[in-house]
Design a protein around this motif. Structure first.
Motif, PDB file in Angstrom:
ATOM      1  N   GLU A 289       0.827  -1.209   0.000  1.00  0.00           N
ATOM      2  CA  GLU A 289       0.000   0.000   0.000  1.00  0.00           C
ATOM      3  C   GLU A 289       0.863   1.263   0.000  1.00  0.00           C
ATOM      4  OE1 GLU A 289      -3.131   0.484  -0.554  1.00  0.00           O
ATOM      5  OE2 GLU A 289      -3.682  -1.630  -0.560  1.00  0.00           O
ATOM      6  N   LEU A 290       1.975   1.220   0.715  1.00  0.00           N
ATOM      7  CA  LEU A 290       2.888   2.370   0.708  1.00  0.00           C
ATOM      8  C   LEU A 290       3.465   2.613  -0.683  1.00  0.00           C
ATOM      9  CD1 LEU A 290       4.753   1.888   4.093  1.00  0.00           C
ATOM     10  CD2 LEU A 290       3.464   3.916   3.394  1.00  0.00           C
ATOM     11  N   VAL A 291       3.860   1.553  -1.374  1.00  0.00           N
ATOM     12  CA  VAL A 291       4.401   1.692  -2.730  1.00  0.00           C
ATOM     13  C   VAL A 291       3.334   2.275  -3.649  1.00  0.00           C
ATOM     14  CG1 VAL A 291       5.364   0.473  -4.729  1.00  0.00           C
ATOM     15  CG2 VAL A 291       6.055  -0.194  -2.419  1.00  0.00           C
ATOM     16  N   LYS A 292       2.143   1.717  -3.576  1.00  0.00           N
ATOM     17  CA  LYS A 292       1.043   2.179  -4.435  1.00  0.00           C
ATOM     18  C   LYS A 292       0.719   3.649  -4.174  1.00  0.00           C
ATOM     19  CE  LYS A 292      -3.811   1.180  -5.390  1.00  0.00           C
ATOM     20  NZ  LYS A 292      -4.642   1.944  -4.475  1.00  0.00           N
ATOM     21  N   SER A 293       0.599   4.025  -2.917  1.00  0.00           N
ATOM     22  CA  SER A 293       0.239   5.415  -2.618  1.00  0.00           C
ATOM     23  C   SER A 293       1.383   6.376  -2.945  1.00  0.00           C
ATOM     24  CB  SER A 293      -0.222   5.568  -1.169  1.00  0.00           C
ATOM     25  OG  SER A 293       0.805   5.260  -0.266  1.00  0.00           O
ATOM     26  N   ALA A 294       2.621   5.959  -2.724  1.00  0.00           N
ATOM     27  CA  ALA A 294       3.766   6.812  -3.076  1.00  0.00           C
ATOM     28  C   ALA A 294       3.860   6.994  -4.584  1.00  0.00           C
ATOM     29  CB  ALA A 294       5.058   6.218  -2.525  1.00  0.00           C
ATOM     30  N   ASN A 295       3.575   5.934  -5.336  1.00  0.00           N
ATOM     31  CA  ASN A 295       3.572   6.036  -6.793  1.00  0.00           C
ATOM     32  C   ASN A 295       2.508   7.032  -7.253  1.00  0.00           C
ATOM     33  OD1 ASN A 295       4.189   5.148  -9.591  1.00  0.00           O
ATOM     34  ND2 ASN A 295       2.109   4.338  -9.479  1.00  0.00           N
ATOM     35  N   SER A 296       1.326   6.957  -6.666  1.00  0.00           N
ATOM     36  CA  SER A 296       0.258   7.894  -7.025  1.00  0.00           C
ATOM     37  C   SER A 296       0.627   9.324  -6.664  1.00  0.00           C
ATOM     38  CB  SER A 296      -1.050   7.506  -6.335  1.00  0.00           C
ATOM     39  OG  SER A 296      -1.532   6.292  -6.841  1.00  0.00           O
ATOM     40  N   ALA A 297       1.220   9.505  -5.506  1.00  0.00           N
ATOM     41  CA  ALA A 297       1.608  10.856  -5.078  1.00  0.00           C
ATOM     42  C   ALA A 297       2.649  11.448  -6.018  1.00  0.00           C
ATOM     43  CB  ALA A 297       2.139  10.816  -3.648  1.00  0.00           C
ATOM     44  N   SER A 298       3.664  10.663  -6.362  1.00  0.00           N
ATOM     45  CA  SER A 298       4.689  11.141  -7.291  1.00  0.00           C
ATOM     46  C   SER A 298       4.086  11.417  -8.669  1.00  0.00           C
ATOM     47  CB  SER A 298       5.822  10.117  -7.402  1.00  0.00           C
ATOM     48  OG  SER A 298       6.752  10.507  -8.388  1.00  0.00           O
ATOM     49  N   SER A 299       3.257  10.493  -9.139  1.00  0.00           N
ATOM     50  CA  SER A 299       2.647  10.638 -10.465  1.00  0.00           C
ATOM     51  C   SER A 299       1.738  11.855 -10.533  1.00  0.00           C
ATOM     52  CB  SER A 299       1.871   9.374 -10.823  1.00  0.00           C
ATOM     53  OG  SER A 299       2.757   8.282 -10.963  1.00  0.00           O
ATOM     54  N   ASN A 300       0.966  12.100  -9.467  1.00  0.00           N
ATOM     55  CA  ASN A 300       0.123  13.294  -9.435  1.00  0.00           C
ATOM     56  C   ASN A 300       0.958  14.562  -9.535  1.00  0.00           C
ATOM     57  OD1 ASN A 300      -2.802  13.096  -9.281  1.00  0.00           O
ATOM     58  ND2 ASN A 300      -2.431  11.769  -7.524  1.00  0.00           N
ATOM     59  N   ALA A 301       2.068  14.598  -8.825  1.00  0.00           N
ATOM     60  CA  ALA A 301       2.939  15.781  -8.876  1.00  0.00           C
ATOM     61  C   ALA A 301       3.504  15.963 -10.288  1.00  0.00           C
ATOM     62  CB  ALA A 301       4.074  15.628  -7.860  1.00  0.00           C
ATOM     63  N   ILE A 302       3.905  14.866 -10.912  1.00  0.00           N
ATOM     64  CA  ILE A 302       4.503  14.955 -12.245  1.00  0.00           C
ATOM     65  C   ILE A 302       3.474  15.383 -13.283  1.00  0.00           C
ATOM     66  CG2 ILE A 302       5.532  13.589 -14.115  1.00  0.00           C
ATOM     67  CD1 ILE A 302       6.957  11.964 -11.841  1.00  0.00           C
ATOM     68  N   THR A 303       2.298  14.761 -13.303  1.00  0.00           N
ATOM     69  CA  THR A 303       1.306  15.128 -14.318  1.00  0.00           C
ATOM     70  C   THR A 303       0.815  16.555 -14.118  1.00  0.00           C
ATOM     71  OG1 THR A 303      -0.515  14.109 -13.060  1.00  0.00           O
ATOM     72  CG2 THR A 303       0.548  12.753 -14.765  1.00  0.00           C
ATOM     73  N   GLN A 304       0.726  16.990 -12.849  1.00  0.00           N
ATOM     74  CA  GLN A 304       0.308  18.366 -12.596  1.00  0.00           C
ATOM     75  C   GLN A 304       1.373  19.337 -13.084  1.00  0.00           C
ATOM     76  OE1 GLN A 304       1.213  21.137 -10.550  1.00  0.00           O
ATOM     77  NE2 GLN A 304      -0.598  22.133 -11.389  1.00  0.00           N
ATOM     78  N   ALA A 305       2.637  19.059 -12.774  1.00  0.00           N
ATOM     79  CA  ALA A 305       3.713  19.969 -13.177  1.00  0.00           C
ATOM     80  C   ALA A 305       3.910  19.965 -14.698  1.00  0.00           C
ATOM     81  CB  ALA A 305       5.017  19.581 -12.477  1.00  0.00           C
ATOM     82  N   ALA A 306       3.820  18.798 -15.318  1.00  0.00           N
ATOM     83  CA  ALA A 306       4.099  18.690 -16.749  1.00  0.00           C
ATOM     84  C   ALA A 306       2.920  19.100 -17.622  1.00  0.00           C
ATOM     85  CB  ALA A 306       4.510  17.260 -17.092  1.00  0.00           C
TER      86      ALA A 306
END
Length: 194
Positions: free
Chosen positions: A160-177
């Motif tokens: 669950e930590l891996v999944k949620s960390a992946n989502s958090a990182s991905s959200n930051a990247i898609t928002q910034a890009a």
């Protein structure tokens, strides 16, 4: 530079995995993925097929940092006992399958893939799981690699930590890009990839 050396240089977080054997298996999985994908440089793998401003290495390192920080809070604030080696190894391997999936989304001179392994037909979290299994990564790590809807096995705290960390990182990247959330990115672009 050989592929294993590239992996060690790209991911300084490897040094924080206490189990020497696990650390080397993470390196081996990445080295095999890079070789089979024909990648000349690990830094050429993009975060996403349509987001090349961020590398897969940068995203992966972000996922490790987010998951470890969350695990520390779970331990220190809530009294949980997360396995940090499992978390680090699974985070480092969660997108290794992009070595196979993303070769057609970069310039031809960056990669020379082995068609035995390389395909867009298998999602990268599944091919990453297969690579981890192949090199003998423990089941606790393997279980935490699949992270997309419909692929997720029985969840552990580490998974669950891996999944949620992946989502958090991905959200930051898609928002910034692109100025959109990960959910919006999936809705908009998952149909174009099918």
């Amino acid at each position: 530079m050989d592929r294993a050396a590239q992996v060690r240089e790209a991911f300084p977080e490897l040094a924080d995995i206490r189990d020497d054997d696990l650390r080397e298996k993470v390196v081996e999985a990445w080295a095999r993925g890079l070789e089979r994908g024909g990648w000349r440089d690990i830094a050429d793998i993009p975060y996403a097929w349509n987001i090349h401003d961020v590398t897969n290495v940068e995203h992966t390192r972000g996922v490790v940092k987010i998951a470890v920080a969350s695990a520390e809070i779970q331990r220190d604030f809530h009294g949980a006992d997360p396995d940090f080696d499992v978390i680090r190894a699974a985070c480092l391997l969660h997108d290794v399958g992009k070595c196979y999936e993303y070769v057609t989304h970069v310039d031809d001179h960056l990669t020379d893939p082995d068609p035995t392994y390389v395909t867009e037909d298998i999602p990268h979290s599944m091919s990453g799981y297969a690579l981890a299994h192949e090199v003998g990564v423990p089941l606790a790590v393997q279980r935490a690699i699949p992270h997309f809807i419909g692929e997720i096995p029985r969840r552990t705290m580490e998974a669950e930590l891996v999944k949620s960390a992946n989502s958090a990182s991905s959200n930051a990247i898609t928002q910034a890009a692109m100025g959109i959330s990960l959910k919006e990115w999936v809705k908009r672009y998952s149909q174009t990839q099918e």
